[in-house]
Motif scaffolding. Sequence first.
Motif, mmCIF file in Angstrom:
data_model
loop_
_atom_site.group_PDB
_atom_site.id
_atom_site.type_symbol
_atom_site.label_atom_id
_atom_site.label_comp_id
_atom_site.label_asym_id
_atom_site.label_seq_id
_atom_site.Cartn_x
_atom_site.Cartn_y
_atom_site.Cartn_z
ATOM 1 N N SER A 1 50.394 46.700 46.372
ATOM 2 C CA SER A 1 49.053 46.116 46.251
ATOM 3 C C SER A 1 48.999 44.791 46.991
ATOM 4 N N ASP B 1 52.015 47.402 41.920
ATOM 5 C CA ASP B 1 51.247 46.179 41.634
ATOM 6 C C ASP B 1 52.142 45.046 41.148
ATOM 7 N N LEU C 1 45.859 38.843 40.168
ATOM 8 C CA LEU C 1 44.586 39.388 40.633
ATOM 9 C C LEU C 1 43.835 40.053 39.484
ATOM 10 N N GLY C 2 42.551 40.256 39.682
ATOM 11 C CA GLY C 2 41.738 40.918 38.668
ATOM 12 C C GLY C 2 41.308 39.984 37.558
ATOM 13 N N ASP C 3 40.383 40.448 36.758
ATOM 14 C CA ASP C 3 39.868 39.673 35.640
ATOM 15 C C ASP C 3 40.994 39.322 34.670
ATOM 16 N N ARG D 1 44.523 41.166 35.314
ATOM 17 C CA ARG D 1 44.747 42.578 34.993
ATOM 18 C C ARG D 1 45.256 43.402 36.169
ATOM 19 N N ALA E 1 45.627 44.234 40.707
ATOM 20 C CA ALA E 1 44.845 44.562 41.891
ATOM 21 C C ALA E 1 44.001 45.815 41.702
ATOM 22 N N ALA F 1 40.987 44.909 39.793
ATOM 23 C CA ALA F 1 40.090 44.142 40.667
ATOM 24 C C ALA F 1 39.320 45.051 41.609
ATOM 25 N N GLU G 1 43.764 32.640 37.678
ATOM 26 C CA GLU G 1 42.960 31.918 38.661
ATOM 27 C C GLU G 1 43.700 30.683 39.169
ATOM 28 N N ARG H 1 46.232 31.573 41.916
ATOM 29 C CA ARG H 1 45.565 31.793 43.199
ATOM 30 C C ARG H 1 45.124 30.470 43.812
#
Length: 398
Positions: free
Chosen positions: A180, A209, A216-218, A221, A223, A226, A298, A301
């Motif tokens: 991913s 993943d 990544l993802g909410d 959770r 890729a 996402a 977040e 990232r």
Amino acid sequence: MSFVPSSPRPSSASSSPFDWIDDEARRRAAAGLVRSLRPRSAEAELLDLASNDYLGLTRHPEVTAAAAAAAHRWGAGATGSRLVTGTTALHAELERELADFCGFEAALVLSSGYAANLAALTALSGRGSLIVSDAGNHASIVDGCRLSRAETAVVPHADPDAVAKALQAHEGRALAVTDSVFSVDGDAAPLSALAQVCRAANAALVVDDAHGLGVLGDGGRGALAAAGLAGGEGVVATLTLSKSLGSQGGAVLGPARVIDHLVNTARTFIFDTGLAPAAAGGALGALRLLRREPERAERAREVATTLYGRLTAGGLTAVRPDAAVVSVRAPSADAAVQWAADCRVAGVAAGCFRPPSVPDGISRLRLTARADLTEEQIAAAVATIVAAAPREALTPLS
């Protein structure tokens, strides 16, 4: 008829069946590709931008307490393979919560992410089937393809059209497999396009993943979540518990019938000792912490983007990160090794990737963003890496 041993080959005291290893070692040294182990102490002596502890959880008190509690309750080891005595209620609990968090019907925990990829690829393919594999995939995927006995088509990196052509040329069972987030440059696979190609060919999509979960993802959770692909009938995910979750082990996630099939056919599951309870407990503790603190994803990232921006502003050539890996180009293998060593002397641990670990032959410093890095630590790391850079690295490479 009795067996008569053949005459022994002439030998001398100086010869050995492993003399060829010395020749290999000399070739590695000449190419600047010698690797060595470097034991670290328990105390943090360096600013860590080399590990995959993306969320800073491997030493989190809640995670280490969960690991210790599991060891005290269940013992130091799983005591056997998962199908004999190696499955505990803790393993089952971890599998339920992983599947629920990532959006899949079921999950199966194995002793490593490497074992998870081998399990998925060998159990879901076989003679007469086709695996289409991205040229940038991790070594565990490469080895899974080799062990599967399936026909394997290696296609150009991140090229859905090439995947479509390979699938169209094959009749019968097929799957496409991709990371991913690719571990060398930190770029993300075009998962939505790959899923569309696979649906059109009635092929499965297997996604590692490892570097997407927790980043990544909410709320971290992954890729597939996402991309809106988690839980799809033709989608299987593999992952590791040793990166964002700060523990050890791996898992395969997918439809329940796929997981049941792996339980019955995947050799790296059937014949391997189950994951140690401490690792299962630590991973479960980290997963529950991430549920409560989704902002960690977040932040990881954000740190990666900041590192990239400041390093490129300092004159270095880096790949824009899609997750938490920041790849910085080095002019040669020797230069990359020296660069990482100089950073280490200055107090920063940076990863060093060289051939054959990099499929394109380009050596790099591989930096990992961590959600728990402070602004002061980020600034210090960037200053150290730029100051230690080889002169050639400060000129963009073609």
